[in-house]
Design an enzyme around this catalytic site. Structure first.
Site, PDB file in Angstrom:
ATOM      1  N   CYS A 176      33.346   4.199  38.558  1.00  0.00           N
ATOM      2  CA  CYS A 176      33.776   3.834  37.212  1.00  0.00           C
ATOM      3  C   CYS A 176      34.198   2.531  37.389  1.00  0.00           C
ATOM      4  CB  CYS A 176      34.926   4.729  37.034  1.00  0.00           C
ATOM      5  SG  CYS A 176      36.469   4.491  38.223  1.00  0.00           S
TER       6      CYS A 176
ATOM      7  N   GLU B 273      35.736   7.166  46.266  1.00  0.00           N
ATOM      8  CA  GLU B 273      35.735   5.682  46.801  1.00  0.00           C
ATOM      9  C   GLU B 273      37.143   5.035  47.083  1.00  0.00           C
ATOM     10  OE1 GLU B 273      33.087   5.626  42.912  1.00  0.00           O
ATOM     11  OE2 GLU B 273      34.753   6.864  43.750  1.00  0.00           O
TER      12      GLU B 273
ATOM     13  N   ASP C 157      38.111  48.041  34.963  1.00  0.00           N
ATOM     14  CA  ASP C 157      38.604  47.697  36.208  1.00  0.00           C
ATOM     15  C   ASP C 157      39.834  47.068  36.716  1.00  0.00           C
ATOM     16  OD1 ASP C 157      35.813  48.666  36.726  1.00  0.00           O
ATOM     17  OD2 ASP C 157      34.937  46.576  36.729  1.00  0.00           O
TER      18      ASP C 157
ATOM     19  N   TRP D 161      31.238  50.055  46.746  1.00  0.00           N
ATOM     20  CA  TRP D 161      30.713  48.630  46.583  1.00  0.00           C
ATOM     21  C   TRP D 161      29.198  48.913  46.657  1.00  0.00           C
ATOM     22  CZ3 TRP D 161      33.963  45.064  45.252  1.00  0.00           C
ATOM     23  CH2 TRP D 161      35.546  45.250  45.690  1.00  0.00           C
TER      24      TRP D 161
ATOM     25  N   SER E 135      31.302  51.162  40.680  1.00  0.00           N
ATOM     26  CA  SER E 135      30.615  50.073  41.259  1.00  0.00           C
ATOM     27  C   SER E 135      30.964  49.598  42.776  1.00  0.00           C
ATOM     28  CB  SER E 135      30.600  49.075  40.563  1.00  0.00           C
ATOM     29  OG  SER E 135      32.146  48.556  40.396  1.00  0.00           O
TER      30      SER E 135
ATOM     31  N   ALA F 225      26.450  49.777  38.448  1.00  0.00           N
ATOM     32  CA  ALA F 225      27.432  50.838  38.564  1.00  0.00           C
ATOM     33  C   ALA F 225      26.521  52.140  38.143  1.00  0.00           C
ATOM     34  CB  ALA F 225      28.664  50.720  37.526  1.00  0.00           C
TER      35      ALA F 225
END
Length: 384
Positions: free
Chosen positions: A94, A71, A219, A189, A187, A181
């Site tokens: 508020c 606002e 990873d 891609w 995994s 995976a």
């Protein structure tokens, strides 16, 4: 402008309340993931007396860090044109003095003529007080316009106010047969580049991103948002690591000066290990064990809520996802399906849940389905 079947030119019409609120809701999305502990709110000011169809004279959304409020930003941009305007705001303004004056008072002082609100604010410091303040000043207030979409955008904020914890979304990328995976752990891609970019956009719209220690060890991820122009929107990185097995050389630790890293550990973990993490700038959040001696994830996510987080994206691995599902803490699932089949020796998206009856399985309903490059993204909400 268009024309009717007889060739007459149709005059443009002013936008109605729902159309204008839709614009405000679109602006609110810009703040998702960047405003906590404040909600991401959108606001616009519209004057119907300007031009043939009216004119938007001010737009605003909650800025990074939660201030200025939407606002305040919209009023600043509107200037003197705010007088007499209709305000469209996605959450009740508020009414309390915090680090900034009440937004309801700012709207009154600006001389606005009407306020349209999507969602009332359940915060005990507001909870209708903003509406009453506006009405006491003689300003017409309309509520509930765009309420359903507004509640979706504000779901994390509403969850934290109601239950003291952030909204939890599990994001998984799997083959068609639900594997994350190969049997050897590889995994990269499973999904394509477009889906991976969408996943990074999801990171930018969340306050935190959580993985288990197994994912860190296997990873060594960084968990940054890698989309151009959104690097500063990387969420807080959170590791569920009961015994603090995360190596101090891990990228999530090494990058702590760039983006904060928190580790959730059992309160019984050795103090010298906790000090080692604290010394390099990683915050250790201590929680007690559940009945199985593992991290009590309900306590953990409540601790995240107490630190202001409204939304957390859980990216794996399978044991963390299963623990969140078992504790009934998953509110949404974002499931990327790649057009591949890995087979039964692949690694599943979730570890064993020990469910003996289908009626005990966590239930979800699909709320969206999109084609993302060569992959499919399905969004699910928990079934109440």
């Amino acid at each position: 402008m268009g024309s009717d079947p007889f060739g007459r030119i149709e005059k443009p019409q002013p936008l109605d309340d729902s159309e204008l609120m839709s614009i405000a809701l679109g602006m609110a999305v810009r703040g998702l993931g960047a405003t906590s502990p404040n909600p991401a709110v959108g606001c616009l000011l519209y004057r119907r007396d300007l031009g043939s169809v009216g004119r938007i004279v001010g737009r605003g959304w909650t800025q990074s860090g939660g201030r200025p409020h939407a606002e305040t930003e919209a009023l600043r941009r509107a200037g003197e044109l705010a007088r007499g305007a209709t305000v469209y705001v996605t959450l009740e303004p508020c009414a309390h003095h915090g680090k900034t004056p009440p937004c309801a008072a700012a709207l009154i002082n600006a001389g606005v003529g009407r306020v349209v609100i999507a969602v009332p604010d359940p915060d005990v410091r507001v909870n209708g007080a903003g509406i009453r303040m506006l009405e006491s000043a003689g300003i017409e207030v309309v509520t509930g316009v765009g309420a359903i979409e507004g509640a979706v955008h504000l779901a994390g904020y509403l969850m934290r106010v109601a239950d003291g914890r952030p909204l939890i979304t599990v994001k998984v990328a799997t083959s068609l047969d639900g594997k994350i995976a190969l049997h050897n752990g590889r995994s990269k891609w499973i999904t394509g580049a477009t889906a991976r970019a969408r996943a990074h956009l999801m990171r930018a719209s969340h306050d935190g991103i959580m993985v288990g220690v197994g994912t860190v060890v296997a990873d060594d991820p960084e968990l940054f948002c890698r989309l151009p122009g959104l690097a500063d929107r990387s969420p807080i990185r959170i590791i569920a690591d009961s015994r603090l097995r995360t190596p101090l050389t891990a990228k999530l630790v090494a990058g702590v000066q760039k983006t904060s890293t928190w580790v959730i550990a059992l309160d019984t973990t050795a103090n010298e290990r906790k000090r080692a993490f604290a010394d390099v700038g990683v915050e250790v959040i201590e929680v007690g064990p559940n009945k199985d001696g593992r991290l009590d994830m309900a306590t953990a996510v409540t601790a995240l809520g107490s630190r202001g987080l409204q939304s957390v994206l859980v990216e794996g691995g399978g044991r963390l996802i299963s623990s969140m599902l078992a504790a009934r803490l998953v509110d949404r699932m974002a499931w990327f399906h790649a057009p591949k089949v890995i087979g039964g020796d692949g690694i599943p998206a979730a570890a064993a849940l020990g469910i003996g009856s289908l009626t005990d399985a966590p239930q979800f309903r699909r709320i969206d389905c999109q084609t993302v490059g060569e992959d499919i993204l399905e969004i699910y909400a928990v079934q109440a």
